[in-house]
Enzyme design. Structure first.
Site, short mmCIF file in Angstrom:
data_model
loop_
_atom_site.label_atom_id
_atom_site.label_comp_id
_atom_site.label_asym_id
_atom_site.label_seq_id
_atom_site.Cartn_x
_atom_site.Cartn_y
_atom_site.Cartn_z
N HIS A 1 -10.65 0.84 -2.99
CA HIS A 1 -12.02 0.83 -2.49
C HIS A 1 -13.02 1.47 -3.45
CE1 HIS A 1 -10.33 -0.42 1.27
NE2 HIS A 1 -9.92 0.76 1.67
N LYS B 1 -6.92 -4.91 -3.22
CA LYS B 1 -7.67 -5.53 -2.12
C LYS B 1 -8.77 -4.61 -1.62
CE LYS B 1 -4.21 -4.08 1.23
NZ LYS B 1 -4.93 -2.99 1.86
N CYS C 1 -2.18 -2.81 7.58
CA CYS C 1 -2.06 -3.71 6.42
C CYS C 1 -0.78 -4.51 6.42
CB CYS C 1 -2.26 -2.91 5.13
SG CYS C 1 -4.01 -2.45 4.96
N ASP D 1 0.78 -1.25 0.00
CA ASP D 1 0.00 0.00 0.00
C ASP D 1 0.81 1.30 0.00
OD1 ASP D 1 -1.85 -2.00 0.23
OD2 ASP D 1 -2.89 -1.17 1.97
C1 VGL Z 1 -4.85 0.71 5.71
C2 VGL Z 1 -6.31 1.83 7.06
C3 VGL Z 1 -7.33 1.65 6.17
C4 VGL Z 1 -3.45 0.23 5.45
C5 VGL Z 1 -5.87 0.51 4.80
O1 VGL Z 1 -3.07 0.08 4.27
O2 VGL Z 1 -2.70 0.00 6.44
N1 VGL Z 1 -5.09 1.35 6.84
N2 VGL Z 1 -7.11 0.98 5.04
ZN ZN Z 2 -8.56 1.05 3.38
#
Ligand code: VGL
Ligand code: ZN
Length: 205
Positions: free
Chosen positions: A60, A102, A141, A16
């Protein structure tokens, strides 16, 4: 200080590294941009050996269940196709990077890159046995991705200097690291053009 010998069966998994998770983004991780330089070094290390590089992304729909207006814990972030969902352009991803999207449906959140993505199968199909994990955020994540990788019986190298935590509660990132090590992840750090065991972290309780 013995270097970890990378070869067939190794892959890099970058979690991410998206604009919304970097400082100034919708859900910016404090000092998140500090991971970009070490991750670019990791990419070179793997790509130069012809080893695969995977990059996960939070992807998302507009009304995702994790967003505050839908009753979730987070501000809207990483809406598929928006600038905030793009990988940081400072990240030197190889042309053949494997992208893992994801949490792509409105009803389900997924912190782990293994959750609902087929990543485990893809790794096994390529003969991968060990993954080095880095990225954002350590306490969400990255943590859940590492725990799932271990459950799926991959060896996991965790690169602490190439990960940062949100730390909603102070200490969340440190606790996440302790949990990953307790479950069997091996802490590593970059040393010159190699990965070595991170003995300082390895000695944590
Ligand atoms: C994440 C919060 C919400 C992450 C993803 O990638 O750690 N954190 N969605
Ligand atoms: Zn998220």
């Amino acid at each position: 200080m013995s270097a970890i010998v990378l070869g067939q069966g190794d892959a890099l998994l970058i979690v991410d590294l998206q604009v919304d998770f970097l400082p100034g983004g919708k859900l910016g991780v404090p000092n998140g941009d500090a991971v970009i330089a070490p991750i670019n070094r990791l990419i070179s290390l793997y790509a130069e050996r012809g080893l695969p590089v995977f990059a996960s992304r939070d992807w998302h729909p507009e009304l995702h269940c994790s967003f505050a207006q839908q009753g979730g814990p987070w501000p809207p972030h990483c809406v598929a196709g928006t600038e905030g969902a793009a990988f940081s352009d400072a990240l030197q991803l190889p042309d053949d990077v494997v992208i893992v999207s994801k949490a792509v449906t409105a009803e389900v959140d997924a912190y782990s890159a293994f959750n609902g993505t087929g990543l485990g199968q893809d790794l096994r199909a390529r003969g991968i046995r060990r993954v080095a994990v880095c990225g954002l955020a350590t306490d969400y994540c990255v943590l859940n991705t590492v725990l799932d990788a271990l459950k799926e019986e991959f060896e996991v190298l965790i690169v602490a200097e190439a990960a940062r935590a949100v730390d909603v509660q102070p200490g969340d990132g440190d606790r996440a690291m302790t949990q990953m090590l307790k479950q069997g992840a091996l802490p590593v750090r970059l040393s010159g053009n190699a990965l070595v065991a991170d003995l300082a972290l390895g000695a944590l309780p």
